[in-house]
Motif scaffolding. Structure first.
Motif, PDB file in Angstrom:
ATOM      1  N   LEU A 179       0.829  -1.201   0.000  1.00 60.93           N
ATOM      2  CA  LEU A 179       0.000   0.000   0.000  1.00 60.93           C
ATOM      3  C   LEU A 179       0.869   1.258   0.000  1.00 60.93           C
ATOM      4  CD1 LEU A 179      -2.836  -0.989   2.518  1.00 60.93           C
ATOM      5  CD2 LEU A 179      -2.844  -1.150   0.015  1.00 60.93           C
ATOM      6  N   GLY A 180       1.991   1.206   0.714  1.00 62.25           N
ATOM      7  CA  GLY A 180       2.906   2.333   0.712  1.00 62.25           C
ATOM      8  C   GLY A 180       3.504   2.590  -0.662  1.00 62.25           C
ATOM      9  N   SER A 181       3.814   1.516  -1.388  1.00 58.89           N
ATOM     10  CA  SER A 181       4.360   1.690  -2.737  1.00 58.89           C
ATOM     11  C   SER A 181       3.327   2.276  -3.682  1.00 58.89           C
ATOM     12  CB  SER A 181       4.869   0.348  -3.274  1.00 58.89           C
ATOM     13  OG  SER A 181       3.799  -0.540  -3.559  1.00 58.89           O
ATOM     14  N   LEU A 182       2.065   1.893  -3.521  1.00 62.88           N
ATOM     15  CA  LEU A 182       1.004   2.456  -4.346  1.00 62.88           C
ATOM     16  C   LEU A 182       0.749   3.924  -3.986  1.00 62.88           C
ATOM     17  CD1 LEU A 182      -1.401  -0.601  -4.203  1.00 62.88           C
ATOM     18  CD2 LEU A 182      -0.212   0.211  -6.250  1.00 62.88           C
ATOM     19  N   GLU A 183       0.832   4.235  -2.703  1.00 64.84           N
ATOM     20  CA  GLU A 183       0.694   5.622  -2.250  1.00 64.84           C
ATOM     21  C   GLU A 183       1.762   6.502  -2.892  1.00 64.84           C
ATOM     22  OE1 GLU A 183      -0.581   8.700   0.762  1.00 64.84           O
ATOM     23  OE2 GLU A 183      -1.508   6.939  -0.129  1.00 64.84           O
ATOM     24  N   TRP A 184       2.986   6.001  -2.885  1.00 64.46           N
ATOM     25  CA  TRP A 184       4.090   6.758  -3.483  1.00 64.46           C
ATOM     26  C   TRP A 184       3.878   6.933  -4.982  1.00 64.46           C
ATOM     27  CZ3 TRP A 184       7.605   5.274  -7.255  1.00 64.46           C
ATOM     28  CH2 TRP A 184       8.650   6.155  -7.488  1.00 64.46           C
ATOM     29  N   THR A 213     -14.340  -3.476   2.317  1.00 60.46           N
ATOM     30  CA  THR A 213     -15.671  -4.021   2.577  1.00 60.46           C
ATOM     31  C   THR A 213     -15.658  -5.479   3.028  1.00 60.46           C
ATOM     32  OG1 THR A 213     -15.961  -4.656   0.252  1.00 60.46           O
ATOM     33  CG2 THR A 213     -16.739  -2.470   0.896  1.00 60.46           C
ATOM     34  N   VAL A 214     -14.583  -6.198   2.758  1.00 56.61           N
ATOM     35  CA  VAL A 214     -14.516  -7.617   3.112  1.00 56.61           C
ATOM     36  C   VAL A 214     -13.350  -7.915   4.050  1.00 56.61           C
ATOM     37  CG1 VAL A 214     -14.165  -9.954   2.209  1.00 56.61           C
ATOM     38  CG2 VAL A 214     -15.685  -8.378   1.018  1.00 56.61           C
ATOM     39  N   HIS A 215     -12.125  -7.686   3.586  1.00 54.10           N
ATOM     40  CA  HIS A 215     -10.957  -8.073   4.389  1.00 54.10           C
ATOM     41  C   HIS A 215     -10.880  -7.329   5.712  1.00 54.10           C
ATOM     42  CE1 HIS A 215      -9.628 -10.510   1.125  1.00 54.10           C
ATOM     43  NE2 HIS A 215      -9.329  -9.505   0.328  1.00 54.10           N
ATOM     44  N   ARG A 216     -11.282  -6.058   5.703  1.00 53.46           N
ATOM     45  CA  ARG A 216     -11.219  -5.251   6.932  1.00 53.46           C
ATOM     46  C   ARG A 216     -11.959  -5.908   8.088  1.00 53.46           C
ATOM     47  NH1 ARG A 216     -15.225  -2.325   8.579  1.00 53.46           N
ATOM     48  NH2 ARG A 216     -16.188  -2.173   6.513  1.00 53.46           N
ATOM     49  N   ARG A 217     -13.002  -6.639   7.810  1.00 49.66           N
ATOM     50  CA  ARG A 217     -13.842  -7.206   8.866  1.00 49.66           C
ATOM     51  C   ARG A 217     -13.121  -8.281   9.679  1.00 49.66           C
ATOM     52  NH1 ARG A 217     -19.552  -8.228   5.865  1.00 49.66           N
ATOM     53  NH2 ARG A 217     -20.089  -8.996   7.952  1.00 49.66           N
ATOM     54  N   HIS A 218     -11.981  -8.748   9.206  1.00 53.31           N
ATOM     55  CA  HIS A 218     -11.238  -9.790   9.918  1.00 53.31           C
ATOM     56  C   HIS A 218      -9.902  -9.279  10.472  1.00 53.31           C
ATOM     57  CE1 HIS A 218     -14.118 -12.766   8.523  1.00 53.31           C
ATOM     58  NE2 HIS A 218     -14.064 -12.159   7.356  1.00 53.31           N
ATOM     59  N   LEU A 219      -9.712  -7.967  10.452  1.00 50.89           N
ATOM     60  CA  LEU A 219      -8.473  -7.367  10.934  1.00 50.89           C
ATOM     61  C   LEU A 219      -8.726  -6.625  12.240  1.00 50.89           C
ATOM     62  CD1 LEU A 219      -7.277  -5.900   7.524  1.00 50.89           C
ATOM     63  CD2 LEU A 219      -6.370  -7.932   8.664  1.00 50.89           C
ATOM     64  N   ASP A 220      -7.677  -6.485  13.041  1.00 50.48           N
ATOM     65  CA  ASP A 220      -7.839  -5.731  14.281  1.00 50.48           C
ATOM     66  C   ASP A 220      -7.793  -4.232  13.992  1.00 50.48           C
ATOM     67  OD1 ASP A 220      -5.115  -4.917  14.166  1.00 50.48           O
ATOM     68  OD2 ASP A 220      -4.491  -6.689  15.281  1.00 50.48           O
ATOM     69  N   ALA A 221      -8.124  -3.437  14.997  1.00 48.28           N
ATOM     70  CA  ALA A 221      -8.250  -1.997  14.805  1.00 48.28           C
ATOM     71  C   ALA A 221      -6.933  -1.359  14.384  1.00 48.28           C
ATOM     72  CB  ALA A 221      -8.768  -1.354  16.090  1.00 48.28           C
ATOM     73  N   ALA A 222      -5.826  -1.800  14.973  1.00 43.87           N
ATOM     74  CA  ALA A 222      -4.530  -1.223  14.624  1.00 43.87           C
ATOM     75  C   ALA A 222      -4.186  -1.493  13.164  1.00 43.87           C
ATOM     76  CB  ALA A 222      -3.448  -1.795  15.542  1.00 43.87           C
ATOM     77  N   ALA A 223      -4.521  -2.678  12.676  1.00 37.61           N
ATOM     78  CA  ALA A 223      -4.253  -3.007  11.278  1.00 37.61           C
ATOM     79  C   ALA A 223      -5.060  -2.113  10.352  1.00 37.61           C
ATOM     80  CB  ALA A 223      -4.567  -4.474  11.021  1.00 37.61           C
ATOM     81  N   VAL A 224      -6.329  -1.896  10.676  1.00 37.45           N
ATOM     82  CA  VAL A 224      -7.176  -1.046   9.829  1.00 37.45           C
ATOM     83  C   VAL A 224      -6.673   0.393   9.851  1.00 37.45           C
ATOM     84  CG1 VAL A 224      -9.502  -0.141   9.502  1.00 37.45           C
ATOM     85  CG2 VAL A 224      -9.171  -2.537  10.106  1.00 37.45           C
ATOM     86  N   GLU A 225      -6.223   0.862  11.004  1.00 30.71           N
ATOM     87  CA  GLU A 225      -5.671   2.216  11.071  1.00 30.71           C
ATOM     88  C   GLU A 225      -4.430   2.345  10.195  1.00 30.71           C
ATOM     89  OE1 GLU A 225      -5.022   3.025  15.169  1.00 30.71           O
ATOM     90  OE2 GLU A 225      -7.165   3.185  15.652  1.00 30.71           O
ATOM     91  N   GLY A 226      -3.598   1.301  10.179  1.00 34.77           N
ATOM     92  CA  GLY A 226      -2.422   1.316   9.320  1.00 34.77           C
ATOM     93  C   GLY A 226      -2.790   1.333   7.850  1.00 34.77           C
ATOM     94  N   ILE A 227      -3.793   0.556   7.487  1.00 33.81           N
ATOM     95  CA  ILE A 227      -4.242   0.519   6.095  1.00 33.81           C
ATOM     96  C   ILE A 227      -4.826   1.866   5.692  1.00 33.81           C
ATOM     97  CG2 ILE A 227      -5.999  -0.498   4.583  1.00 33.81           C
ATOM     98  CD1 ILE A 227      -5.566  -3.129   6.175  1.00 33.81           C
ATOM     99  N   ALA A 228      -5.574   2.482   6.583  1.00 33.29           N
ATOM    100  CA  ALA A 228      -6.198   3.770   6.287  1.00 33.29           C
ATOM    101  C   ALA A 228      -5.187   4.901   6.210  1.00 33.29           C
ATOM    102  CB  ALA A 228      -7.256   4.095   7.346  1.00 33.29           C
ATOM    103  N   GLY A 229      -3.976   4.679   6.714  1.00 37.10           N
ATOM    104  CA  GLY A 229      -2.971   5.730   6.770  1.00 37.10           C
ATOM    105  C   GLY A 229      -2.252   5.962   5.458  1.00 37.10           C
ATOM    106  N   HIS A 230      -2.982   5.906   4.350  1.00 35.14           N
ATOM    107  CA  HIS A 230      -2.425   6.171   3.018  1.00 35.14           C
ATOM    108  C   HIS A 230      -3.398   7.115   2.317  1.00 35.14           C
ATOM    109  CE1 HIS A 230      -0.689   2.304   4.273  1.00 35.14           C
ATOM    110  NE2 HIS A 230       0.378   2.708   3.617  1.00 35.14           N
ATOM    111  N   PRO A 231      -3.345   8.407   2.650  1.00 36.67           N
ATOM    112  CA  PRO A 231      -4.399   9.346   2.208  1.00 36.67           C
ATOM    113  C   PRO A 231      -4.518   9.483   0.694  1.00 36.67           C
ATOM    114  CG  PRO A 231      -2.541  10.507   3.210  1.00 36.67           C
ATOM    115  CD  PRO A 231      -2.349   9.065   3.515  1.00 36.67           C
ATOM    116  N   ARG A 232      -3.397   9.474  -0.027  1.00 39.47           N
ATOM    117  CA  ARG A 232      -3.496   9.612  -1.486  1.00 39.47           C
ATOM    118  C   ARG A 232      -4.196   8.410  -2.098  1.00 39.47           C
ATOM    119  NH1 ARG A 232       1.763  11.465  -0.600  1.00 39.47           N
ATOM    120  NH2 ARG A 232       2.081  13.677  -1.063  1.00 39.47           N
ATOM    121  N   LEU A 233      -3.888   7.242  -1.585  1.00 41.68           N
ATOM    122  CA  LEU A 233      -4.472   6.020  -2.123  1.00 41.68           C
ATOM    123  C   LEU A 233      -5.983   6.010  -1.936  1.00 41.68           C
ATOM    124  CD1 LEU A 233      -3.850   3.257  -3.400  1.00 41.68           C
ATOM    125  CD2 LEU A 233      -3.568   2.355  -1.081  1.00 41.68           C
ATOM    126  N   TRP A 234      -6.454   6.381  -0.757  1.00 43.95           N
ATOM    127  CA  TRP A 234      -7.888   6.346  -0.496  1.00 43.95           C
ATOM    128  C   TRP A 234      -8.614   7.533  -1.119  1.00 43.95           C
ATOM    129  CZ3 TRP A 234      -9.760   1.896   0.511  1.00 43.95           C
ATOM    130  CH2 TRP A 234      -8.946   0.938   1.137  1.00 43.95           C
TER     131      TRP A 234
END
Length: 287
Positions: A179-184, A213-234
């Motif tokens: 995700l970081g590489s895609l953000e860059w 919508t799918v994978h997030r439902r099986h991850l913990d909160a810290a993991a989702v926060e890390g995934i969300a931490g790519h503002p350009r991507l989202w």
């Protein structure tokens, strides 16, 4: 118990017919000869539907929409059984979507998503009204690399990160690196391959939809926060959702029902979080 966001469907060789310009091939491009059968809760079908709209093929290649949740225990659709039975005697697997069929013969041409996407763009694109060049000359290798990155670097990594047991942290770290590489990559251009939308953007957008919508439902909160931490991507995902070829195909309720019908994995804290509000329209500035 491991999370299983998608139903376990037997692995069978796909139908791999191709649409060619040479009439001797049997399958040549003719407006309204062929038909797409799609269930928009399926990520492969969603990508095909978006591509179909980008190319402006509504008057050229009809689409039959299937229910969000397959109605057969094997993960197939009863409505597709006649096509499968006509195309493969005693077909051993599920009558699954997506399907590109030939209305002249009542048989399946292809169930292989990458081939269908290429044939839509190259064989039917000239008949469409969209004018999009989704497979730019010289970008074939890069497009294939994006598809593999989405499947292995995001989808498979996210599934592994949502399972219990060894390897979970490693999978999450690998996912965040991708995700970081895609953000860059999105720092220098609005889309993956430059200034215009290509099939690579369709692949990535569908992957991000599935991640939230799918994978997030099986991850913990810290993991989702890390995934969300790519503002350009989202922000990129949000802009594409506002595009008339993308957002109207997004069946959030259907995706949830399909997931709930087949998933046996436990939900985690990430199920209570949301990265994007996909249902809220935004004004697209660069699409």
């Amino acid at each position: 118990m491991p999370a299983t966001p998608e139903p376990a469907v037997p692995s069978l060789p796909p139908f791999r017919g191709r649409i060619g310009r040479d009439p001797r091939s049997g399958h040549y491009a003719v407006p309204r000869r062929y038909r797409l059968h799609l269930s928009l809760s399926c990520p492969h079908c969603l990508g095909i539907a978006v591509t179909h709209s980008l190319l402006g093929l509504a008057d050229v290649l009809p689409v039959t929409l299937l229910p969000a949740v397959p109605d057969r225990p094997d993960g197939g659709h009863t409505a597709l059984l006649p096509l499968y039975e006509a195309s493969s005697h005693r077909h051993p697997g599920p009558a699954a979507a997506p399907v590109l069929s030939d209305d002249w013969t009542g048989r399946i041409v292809s169930t292989h998503t990458p081939d269908i996407l290429r044939d839509l763009a190259r064989q039917f694109g000239p008949y469409g009204r969209g004018g999009a060049d989704l497979f730019p000359p010289g970008a074939e290798a890069e497009t294939d690399a994006v598809r593999r990155l989405c499947e292995h670097g995001v989808n498979e990594a996210a599934q592994s990160a949502g399972r219990t047991g060894a390897g979970r942290e490693e999978a999450l770290a690998a996912l965040l690196r991708v995700l970081g590489s895609l953000e860059w990559r999105l720092t220098s251009a609005p889309y993956l391959l430059g200034d215009t939308i290509t099939v690579a953007d369709v692949e990535l957008w569908v992957t991000l939809v599935r991640l939230d919508t799918v994978h997030r439902r099986h991850l913990d909160a810290a993991a989702v926060e890390g995934i969300a931490g790519h503002p350009r991507l989202w922000d990129y995902a949000r802009r594409l959702a506002a595009h008339p070829a993308f957002g109207p195909h997004l069946d959030l309720d259907g995706i949830a029902r399909r997931h709930d019908a087949h998933c046996r994995g436990p939900e985690a804290a990430g199920a209570a979080l949301r990265i994007l509000d996909w249902g809220v329209p935004v004004v697209a500035q660069t699409v």
